[in-house]
Scaffold this motif. Structure first.
Motif, PDB file in Angstrom:
ATOM      1  N   PHE A 193       1.164  -1.302  -0.313  1.00  0.00           N
ATOM      2  CA  PHE A 193      -0.010  -0.107   0.222  1.00  0.00           C
ATOM      3  C   PHE A 193       0.480   1.160   0.415  1.00  0.00           C
ATOM      4  CE2 PHE A 193      -2.722  -3.231   2.060  1.00  0.00           C
ATOM      5  CZ  PHE A 193      -4.256  -3.214   1.431  1.00  0.00           C
ATOM      6  N   ASN A 203      -1.884  -7.504  15.594  1.00  0.00           N
ATOM      7  CA  ASN A 203      -2.825  -6.624  14.723  1.00  0.00           C
ATOM      8  C   ASN A 203      -1.455  -5.330  13.673  1.00  0.00           C
ATOM      9  OD1 ASN A 203      -3.803  -5.638  17.600  1.00  0.00           O
ATOM     10  ND2 ASN A 203      -5.745  -6.238  16.004  1.00  0.00           N
ATOM     11  N   GLY A 204      -1.849  -5.453  12.412  1.00  0.00           N
ATOM     12  CA  GLY A 204      -1.108  -5.029  11.593  1.00  0.00           C
ATOM     13  C   GLY A 204      -0.355  -5.886  10.685  1.00  0.00           C
ATOM     14  N   ALA A 205      -0.946  -7.474  10.691  1.00  0.00           N
ATOM     15  CA  ALA A 205       0.211  -8.259  10.457  1.00  0.00           C
ATOM     16  C   ALA A 205      -0.062  -8.757   8.975  1.00  0.00           C
ATOM     17  CB  ALA A 205       0.066  -9.174  11.262  1.00  0.00           C
ATOM     18  N   GLU A 257     -12.896 -12.046  11.397  1.00  0.00           N
ATOM     19  CA  GLU A 257     -13.346 -11.901  12.797  1.00  0.00           C
ATOM     20  C   GLU A 257     -15.028 -11.810  13.042  1.00  0.00           C
ATOM     21  OE1 GLU A 257     -11.504  -8.643  15.009  1.00  0.00           O
ATOM     22  OE2 GLU A 257     -10.128  -8.355  13.768  1.00  0.00           O
ATOM     23  N   HIS A 278      -9.084 -13.331  16.494  1.00  0.00           N
ATOM     24  CA  HIS A 278      -7.910 -12.639  17.253  1.00  0.00           C
ATOM     25  C   HIS A 278      -8.354 -13.415  19.183  1.00  0.00           C
ATOM     26  CE1 HIS A 278      -5.740  -9.376  16.017  1.00  0.00           C
ATOM     27  NE2 HIS A 278      -7.080  -9.377  15.608  1.00  0.00           N
TER      28      HIS A 278
HETATM   29  N1  LIG Z   1      -6.432   0.240   1.706  1.00  0.00           N
HETATM   30  C1  LIG Z   1      -5.103   0.932   2.389  1.00  0.00           C
HETATM   31  N2  LIG Z   1      -3.739   1.616   2.439  1.00  0.00           N
HETATM   32  C2  LIG Z   1      -3.478   1.446   3.149  1.00  0.00           C
HETATM   33  N3  LIG Z   1      -3.189   0.624   3.755  1.00  0.00           N
HETATM   34  C3  LIG Z   1      -3.691  -0.424   4.353  1.00  0.00           C
HETATM   35  C4  LIG Z   1      -4.853  -0.406   3.805  1.00  0.00           C
HETATM   36  N4  LIG Z   1      -5.213  -1.681   4.634  1.00  0.00           N
HETATM   37  C5  LIG Z   1      -4.563  -1.997   5.119  1.00  0.00           C
HETATM   38  N5  LIG Z   1      -3.545  -1.302   5.319  1.00  0.00           N
HETATM   39  C6  LIG Z   1      -2.224  -1.628   6.255  1.00  0.00           C
HETATM   40  O1  LIG Z   1      -1.514  -2.541   5.851  1.00  0.00           O
HETATM   41  C7  LIG Z   1      -1.285  -3.217   7.352  1.00  0.00           C
HETATM   42  C8  LIG Z   1      -2.235  -4.663   7.629  1.00  0.00           C
HETATM   43  O2  LIG Z   1      -3.740  -3.964   7.355  1.00  0.00           O
HETATM   44  P1  LIG Z   1      -4.380  -5.227   8.125  1.00  0.00           P
HETATM   45  O3  LIG Z   1      -6.012  -5.059   8.443  1.00  0.00           O
HETATM   46  O4  LIG Z   1      -4.902  -6.275   7.092  1.00  0.00           O
HETATM   47  O5  LIG Z   1      -3.983  -5.849   8.910  1.00  0.00           O
HETATM   48  P2  LIG Z   1      -4.654  -7.509  10.060  1.00  0.00           P
HETATM   49  O6  LIG Z   1      -3.900  -8.301  10.554  1.00  0.00           O
HETATM   50  O7  LIG Z   1      -5.706  -7.273   9.455  1.00  0.00           O
HETATM   51  O8  LIG Z   1      -5.244  -6.289  11.299  1.00  0.00           O
HETATM   52  P3  LIG Z   1      -6.068  -6.494  12.169  1.00  0.00           P
HETATM   53  O9  LIG Z   1      -5.406  -7.656  13.309  1.00  0.00           O
HETATM   54  O10 LIG Z   1      -5.803  -5.114  13.530  1.00  0.00           O
HETATM   55  O11 LIG Z   1      -7.069  -6.482  12.057  1.00  0.00           O
HETATM   56  C9  LIG Z   1      -1.842  -2.094   8.379  1.00  0.00           C
HETATM   57  O12 LIG Z   1      -0.866  -1.753   8.327  1.00  0.00           O
HETATM   58  C10 LIG Z   1      -2.792  -1.182   8.053  1.00  0.00           C
HETATM   59  O13 LIG Z   1      -2.852   0.166   8.162  1.00  0.00           O
END
Ligand SMILES: Nc1ncnc2c1ncn2[C@@H]1O[C@H](COP(=O)(O)OP(=O)(O)OP(=O)(O)O)[C@@H](O)[C@H]1O
Length: 577
Positions: free
Chosen positions: A362, A387-389, A501, A534
């Motif tokens: 991204f 989170n953010g993985a 989730e 989670h």
């Molecule tokens: N559309 C987007 N544009 C920019 N960055 C994004 C976008 N979607 C996700 N991200 C970034 O990508 C990374 C992974 O996000 P993602 O939502 O896939 O993580 P996750 O593991 O599902 O986290 P969570 O458990 O908090 O939902 C994060 O740093 C998020 O900020």
């Protein structure tokens, strides 16, 4: 609130057969409107008939805008570009010796082509940039055409305008025009009937859910926008002989702003609203505008603000609410043919999903870095990680809502990396979101019907439980909305179910009930299931296998016990050194 297909109770079938109150009123009201239009030439003085004629033209123009804004949510701020294109086609065409019908036909084709081109460009980019782009393109087209019309004096008459053929008999032209307006309103109304009506309503109410039921958003919006351009151009064609002169103003911003106000005041999403708004405000302008001048403009602006604040669905919405005793719930069209679902490909084996070395970034920041994942038929794979993985991003890459830079996604033995979401869904992929995505503004029954039609099941045969016709999905509790969403995605008997989730916002007991249901689905449907979660207790209840993601890479893959004992997982996820 779990639901599988059972016979509809007799009283619910009766409710559907009678149809909503507004549908029962629609035919008599339409007949009355046509009757009034037919009698108008006999009862009105020529001047009044002229005003009515202009009101009808602008009503048709507004109806054109409604096909885009009211039906699929595409706002055009330069709709006069299409109207003016139609009007100038009459001026230029008749000047070149063409008959009025031929020049008019060329005008409609020009309007449709212009809209098709603008729509194709704006809808080819992601939604977040596509909607602002559409606004810019329509505005740009209107300004460009206006300047061109002003400059090409020989062809258009320049700033003073070009002459169009005028008919001596106002009444004679009125009949042609009124017949045209009624015929077009009814014909274009076919665009919002049946399956296309379902595509449009669901795209308008919740585009993400619509796409994840298999609706082709881009095609639905493009067809609607092209039709909007054609109808507005036809209004321009019909306007030219009413006015007798066509000036660059017919392409300009002021007219584009007026048509937005007419539609907002009349009400979007119906045939009556655009004609009501444009008709009333045109009559007002013609009768009061001259004497009250700037006071009239001020009054119109105040009316606009009042309607937007008090009745966002416009005057037509107020009437609908009155007929429905305060509720204005949009309803799906009746009698919708189910969408064809393709058979599973012969290449499909036990492996439902294979993600191979997928990379996603991204804005230049890598989020998935060579991530791989497999899911077999009947297997529940839980995807965990901090989170953010990148867990939701991985679901998005599988579903096709996130663009994959490198690597591939294989579904049922087919490389679907380049396939749009709706096509993956039609081949048996289903997805639930962290926040349940149902059609909040529609009845629970219509939510089920939409899912059934998109899954290739006849809506007529669908179970409709007591009270679901009157219950709006947005009023349900979080748990009920989640079960409704699950019901909807299961209607298509998916091969792969993606759950993001699913326990978010649920109580302990509700989570337990949902877990039992997910396990039952995996066993009964033999579909592969990926759950991002989670809640480790839920993961333990659900998972056949757990995959751990950290910083966009898989760091562990195995049974729950193996995962818990894994050193890097304890460090990265559980925070244990
Ligand atoms: N559309 C987007 N544009 C920019 N960055 C994004 C976008 N979607 C996700 N991200 C970034 O990508 C990374 C992974 O996000 P993602 O939502 O896939 O993580 P996750 O593991 O599902 O986290 P969570 O458990 O908090 O939902 C994060 O740093 C998020 O900020």
């Amino acid at each position: 609130m779990t639901a599988t297909a059972v016979a509809a109770p007799a009283h619910d079938r009766a409710t559907r057969a009678r149809g909503p109150v507004v549908r029962r009123w629609a035919a008599p009201l339409a007949a009355a409107a046509v009757g009034v239009l037919a009698l108008a030439p006999f009862g009105l003085a020529p001047h009044a008939l002229g005003i009515l004629t202009l009101g009808l033209v602008y009503g048709l123009f507004t109806y054109g805008l409604d096909l885009a804004w009211g039906r699929v949510g595409l706002i055009s701020v330069g709709q006069a570009a299409f109207f003016g294109a139609g009007a100038y086609a009459v001026v230029i065409g008749t000047d070149a010796g063409l008959s009025l019908p031929v020049a008019g036909l060329l005008g409609v084709v020009a309007g449709a082509l212009l809209a098709a081109l603008i729509g194709a460009v704006a809808l080819s980019v992601p939604e977040a940039t596509g909607v602002p782009l559409l606004i810019l393109l329509t505005l740009g087209a209107s300004q460009l055409l206006q300047r061109t019309a002003t400059s090409l004096r020989n062809l258009t008459g320049g700033a003073n305008g070009g002459l169009a053929p005028v008919f001596d008999l106002v009444q004679g032209y009125y009949v042609v025009l009124a017949s045209c307006a009624v015929a077009v309103a009814l014909t274009a109304g076919l665009l919002v009937k049946g399956r296309r009506g379902l595509f449009q309503l669901t795209s308008l109410v919740n585009p993400l859910r619509a796409e994840h039921l298999g609706v082709d958003l881009r095609a639905t919006r493009w067809v609607a926008f092209t039709a909007a351009g054609a109808v507005s151009a036809l209004a321009g064609v019909l306007f030219a002989p009413v006015s007798g002169i066509v000036t660059p103003a017919s392409l300009g911003l002021a007219l584009s702003a007026s048509v937005l106000v007419w539609l907002a005041v009349g009400g979007k999403g119906s045939i009556a609203g655009p004609f009501l708004g444009a008709g009333l405000l045109t009559i007002g302008t013609q009768t009061l505008g001259g004497t009250l001048q700037s006071w009239y403009v001020l009054g119109t602006a105040a009316l606009f603000i009042l309607v937007v604040q008090v009745a966002p669905d416009g005057l037509a919405g107020l009437v609908r609410r009155a007929l429905r005793r305060g509720r204005d719930v949009p309803a799906l069209p009746r009698r919708i043919r189910p969408v064809h679902r393709p058979a599973a490909p012969e290449t499909a084996g036990d492996r439902v999903l294979e993600v191979r070395d997928v990379e996603v970034s991204f804005g230049g920041t890598p989020v998935l870095q060579g991530t791989s994942l497999t899911v077999d038929r009947g297997e529940v794979v839980c995807l965990i990680g901090p989170n953010g993985a990148g867990k939701s991003t991985l679901l998005g890459a599988v579903a096709g809502t996130v663009e994959v830079a490198r690597g591939s996604v294989w579904f049922e033995g087919v490389d679907v990396t380049a396939q749009p979401t709706h096509r993956r869904v039609r081949h048996g992929m289903a997805r639930m979101f962290q926040v349940p995505r149902v059609f909040d503004q529609l009845s629970v029954a219509d939510n089920r019907r939409a899912a059934a039609v998109m899954a290739g099941v006849g809506a007529e045969d669908l179970a409709v439980h007591a009270g679901e016709e009157d219950r709006v999905a947005g009023e349900l509790s979080m748990a009920d909305r989640r079960h409704l969403e699950l019901d909807m995605v299961l209607t298509g008997s998916p091969e792969l179910l993606l759950l993001d989730e699913p326990a978010a916002g649920l109580s302990h007991d509700e989570t337990g009930a949902l877990a039992a249901r997910i396990r039952a689905v995996a066993a009964a449907e033999r579909c592969g299931i990926v759950v991002v979660e989670h809640d480790m207790e839920l993961v333990r209840q659900l998972a056949d296998r757990v995959v751990v993601l950290s910083r966009g890479a898989v760091i562990a893959d195995g049974s729950m016990d193996e995962i818990v004992a894994h050193d890097s997982v304890r460090t990265a996820y559980l925070g244990v050194p």
